[in-house]
Motif scaffolding. Sequence first.
Motif, mmCIF file in Angstrom:
data_model
loop_
_atom_site.group_PDB
_atom_site.id
_atom_site.type_symbol
_atom_site.label_atom_id
_atom_site.label_comp_id
_atom_site.label_asym_id
_atom_site.label_seq_id
_atom_site.Cartn_x
_atom_site.Cartn_y
_atom_site.Cartn_z
ATOM 1 N N CYS A 47 0.859 -1.186 0.000
ATOM 2 C CA CYS A 47 0.000 0.000 0.000
ATOM 3 C C CYS A 47 0.896 1.237 0.000
ATOM 4 O O CYS A 47 2.048 1.180 0.417
ATOM 5 N N PRO A 94 -7.881 -2.575 1.621
ATOM 6 C CA PRO A 94 -8.070 -1.314 0.901
ATOM 7 C C PRO A 94 -9.478 -1.161 0.318
ATOM 8 O O PRO A 94 -9.984 -0.037 0.211
ATOM 9 N N LEU A 137 -5.431 3.089 -4.339
ATOM 10 C CA LEU A 137 -6.690 3.199 -3.608
ATOM 11 C C LEU A 137 -7.782 3.818 -4.482
ATOM 12 O O LEU A 137 -8.940 3.390 -4.448
#
Lengths: 318, 318
Positions: B39, B141, B168
């Motif tokens: 991420c 996410p 995202l």
Amino acid sequence: MQREVRAVVFEDRLAVMRRPAPQARPGEALIALRLAGICNTDLELMRGYQGFSGTLGHEFVGTVLEGPPDWVGRRVVGEINVTCGECDMCRRGMRTHCRNRSVLGIQSYDGAFADVFRLPVDNLWAVPDNVPDELAVFTEPLAAACQVLEAVHIEPQARVVVIGAGKLGMLVAQVMRLTAADLVVVVRRERQRELLAGWGISAVALEDLEPGHADVVIDCTGSEPGFSTALDLVRSRGTIVLKSTYHGLATADMTRIAVNELRVIGSRCGPFGAALRLLEAGLVDPAPMIEARYSLDDAGRALEHAAGPGVFKVLLVP
Amino acid sequence: MQREVRAVVFEDRLAVMRRPAPQARPGEALIALRLAGICNTDLELMRGYQGFSGTLGHEFVGTVLEGPPDWVGRRVVGEINVTCGECDMCRRGMRTHCRNRSVLGIQSYDGAFADVFRLPVDNLWAVPDNVPDELAVFTEPLAAACQVLEAVHIEPQARVVVIGAGKLGMLVAQVMRLTAADLVVVVRRERQRELLAGWGISAVALEDLEPGHADVVIDCTGSEPGFSTALDLVRSRGTIVLKSTYHGLATADMTRIAVNELRVIGSRCGPFGAALRLLEAGLVDPAPMIEARYSLDDAGRALEHAAGPGVFKVLLVP
């Protein structure tokens, strides 16, 4: 009808000028000033905000001189956004956000610091007989304070903190008191504390507040440190209401908005009907905020006085 | 049970270390990694965000090695906030905002980029059988993307713009598509446009959008220019959702929030149940976002790959 009227004009610098009396355009009334109030926005405009040039003033109570027969002679206050009625925002009922708006004494429309001035009839509100001029003149900023309630549902058990206890903050505090919320106002001066005590509102020093526990923080400071304080005071998933404009850009810790899942909600002009009802019912009392009255001829001194630290409402009389 | 396990540890610099297998504390399970995702927060942590030191990683799917008998052997994903259950925020049902929280791989809790790692049993969610590992690894996410719907009511006639079409943002776009809103995603690269086309989502260049007409702008950029773009695109009384963290402080035109009466709403971790339902139902398909898979041994290269411009999801396998 006067041939010449005085107007407090800002064009790079401030001057009280004598000018031909204005003429009403279609849909407009002519209004004779009874009493006007000085707002921080007036002071900002003189520092270059909006690049404004023209007659200042948007807080007023007056008497209709010319207009539809049922309005002539009535004591009125007036909404400040002059709108087109035709753009998508107007059609969606958000007239204060009209894409083609001008704003009394703020944007492309001469203001109320004058013996006589124009305003669309649609903007006028009659003042109830039991509301004297010195209270009616607070209608516009009191409406802006009521706008907090339009923007956010304040629950009666909410912990609410008001920061920036100035001209607008004190009206916001009085409106918040009516919600039954657990309200405190952050103060730095004894005079703020005295005024609040008169309304039965708790005043606290910033140091006495525990960070991260307010459900709602209403930021009337219009300053970077003010917003930073609001971020400190609010709990996660809480709300910050921005009730003020800033000098230029502000630097802020936006990451805290995301991580703490805050709601930051802007708020500007508000409902005149609500403000007049509160004044008529005696539920708010702005009178103790009045610091001084000056003639339009002394507008320069009046604005200087209003700009002083900790000064609340300075009024102008014709 | 292995005596030694690999862990991707950041302590000033990144290293893949061999360490004694962790031991579960009361209430915790031990989990064997099946697949982990990188991420942008992992990349931020390596740049000093949060002053983090420890094992990285918070997007994972794994198998329970040790824990309550009905969990052992199950395929799981896990919520990342490790909470006290006793503070006022936990008691008010806002556990993701626990005042004493640690966060898997982000704050005072070793992460999932390891052969074996710990997590409280209360944080676990069983993965439906029909959701393969390479989709289940997107649960965290995707839950964060679903959080936009927790924070804001998206009406089916709303004009919604997503900016920041990255790791995202692409999941947010897929979730927004399900609201039936009039959705566009601002893109700068052909690869973004291709991915969106695969999901039937409109991609536009920023220049093609009329300023001031979006009801909702979802800012997944985490950058000052991104927020400034959001302020340009949103209409008065519209909503900006902040779906990202920033490097340090950001400079922003806060006055526009007040004057245009905007709502700026932060959003972070979201509902795992909702994300798993979407994956189970096949209503979102993150698989095309997968760029590459690396062994834990090559985590350094994997993180470098993930940090490249326009790179979507890079996965780690044991």
